[in-house]
Design an enzyme around this catalytic site. Structure first.
Site, PDB file in Angstrom:
ATOM      1  N   GLU A  81       0.993  -1.247  -0.095  1.00 46.14           N
ATOM      2  CA  GLU A  81      -0.093  -0.017  -0.043  1.00 46.14           C
ATOM      3  C   GLU A  81       0.773   1.181  -0.054  1.00 46.14           C
ATOM      4  O   GLU A  81       2.003   1.292   0.074  1.00 46.14           O
ATOM      5  CB  GLU A  81      -0.994   0.087   1.258  1.00 46.14           C
TER       6      GLU A  81
ATOM      7  N   ASN B 215     -10.449   4.920   2.456  1.00 42.08           N
ATOM      8  CA  ASN B 215      -9.495   4.754   1.382  1.00 42.08           C
ATOM      9  C   ASN B 215      -9.658   5.852   0.233  1.00 42.08           C
ATOM     10  O   ASN B 215     -10.361   6.705   0.227  1.00 42.08           O
ATOM     11  CB  ASN B 215     -10.031   3.703   0.591  1.00 42.08           C
TER      12      ASN B 215
ATOM     13  N   ASP C 223     -10.436   0.916  -3.935  1.00 42.21           N
ATOM     14  CA  ASP C 223      -9.367   1.055  -2.975  1.00 42.21           C
ATOM     15  C   ASP C 223      -8.498   2.273  -3.111  1.00 42.21           C
ATOM     16  O   ASP C 223      -9.077   3.419  -2.971  1.00 42.21           O
ATOM     17  CB  ASP C 223      -8.203  -0.304  -3.234  1.00 42.21           C
TER      18      ASP C 223
END
Length: 307
Positions: free
Chosen positions: A32, A161, A212
């Protein structure tokens, strides 16, 4: 706008061969928060569950890992060096190798079921980071951190997100992943405050494929990783989808532009807690991928400790 949209659609068609390729076989558990350092010409990203901060040098093909003592959801680069980071326990100041220098703010939620997740430095030099409610009761939130401390901006989330900002810094984009919508809010760079939300993009409600992480390019288009769907999508500022780019694993997580000209689009991916048959089909899951983008990105803002 109609002419602009037509040009973009034609551009997407001529770039149909653009695709993500493996650039770093990092095999993160949950990659991430990719951030490009223009000063170093390297990409930093986290492995939330590793847990680690990772430094990828594309010129050398070299990967370094800076291990962490707890889950780390997001990072930002600090003016003068080092990182600001959202971990399970709170917001931390870290040095250039990810070692803790100071805890800046506690996670105000129950750390037994909450950790910091998606986040980034805003165009105003403050740090914006949201949490994920692992109990799935809608108790997480999006926060702003600056010298005055931690301020709650958006309540009632399950998984914060998709955070990104328009090139002029006047709009903040955000996603609550299980809700499957991208929202837009007015953003005040002077105060770091946001206005009421409006729904910008409706993502088809599919529990196996959800929005996401994201980023914005120099033309103001919003790039969004669709976790579980093996794709990255590009949207105009009005929410019109103008591109879809395949990723050779099931779960892309977040995007960042990098390279000397900011025309390399990187995407992190997930490689743990996935079905065995998926991992057998996509053994490179968790690795870092990149493609030549049709447009340049934006320089990454640096956190200003004096704000």
């Amino acid at each position: 706008m109609a002419a602009q949209q037509g040009n973009h659609l034609m551009e997407a068609a001529t770039l149909s061969e653009a695709a993500f390729r493996l650039v770093c076989d990092s095999r993160s558990q949950l990659g991430e928060s990719p951030v490009w350092s223009a000063a170093e010409q390297v990409l930093y990203f986290v492995d939330i569950r590793g847990p680690s901060i990772n430094r990828f040098d594309p010129a050398k093909g070299e990967l370094r890992r800076f291990m962490q003592s707890e889950e780390i959801g997001c990072i930002g680069l600090v003016r003068g060096g080092g990182f600001i980071a959202g971990l399970r326990s709170g917001i931390w100041r870290l040095d250039e190798e990810g070692k803790p220098l100071a805890k800046l703010a506690d996670n105000p939620e129950d750390t037994g079921t909450s950790r910091f997740n998606d986040g980034r430095v805003g165009p105003d030099g403050r740090f914006y980071a949201g949490t994920v409610d692992e109990s799935r009761q809608g108790k997480s939130a999006l926060y702003r951190y600056d010298a005055k401390g931690l301020t709650r901006l958006i309540d009632g989330l399950m998984c914060s997100n998709g955070l990104a900002f328009s090139p002029d810094g006047a709009t903040m984009y955000h996603v609550d992943s299980p809700v499957s919508t991208v929202t837009a809010r007015s953003f005040d760079r002077m105060s770091g405050t946001v206005g009421p939300e409006r729904v910008l993009i409706d993502i088809p409600n599919d529990p196996a494929a959800r929005p996401d992480g994201a980023c914005v390019d120099s033309e103001g288009c919003y790039w969004l990783a669709i976790f579980g769907a093996s794709v990255v999508r590009r949207f105009l500022p009005d929410g019109t989808q103008i591109g879809e780019y395949p990723v050779p694993v099931r779960c892309p997580t977040m995007l960042a532009f990098g390279g000397p000209d900011l025309r390399t689009l990187y995407v992190t991916t997930a490689g743990s807690r996935r079905p065995p048959e998926e991992m057998a089909q996509f053994p490179e899951s968790g690795s870092l991928f990149a493609m030549n983008a049709p447009v340049a990105g934006l320089p990454e803002p640096l956190f200003d400790e004096n704000l």
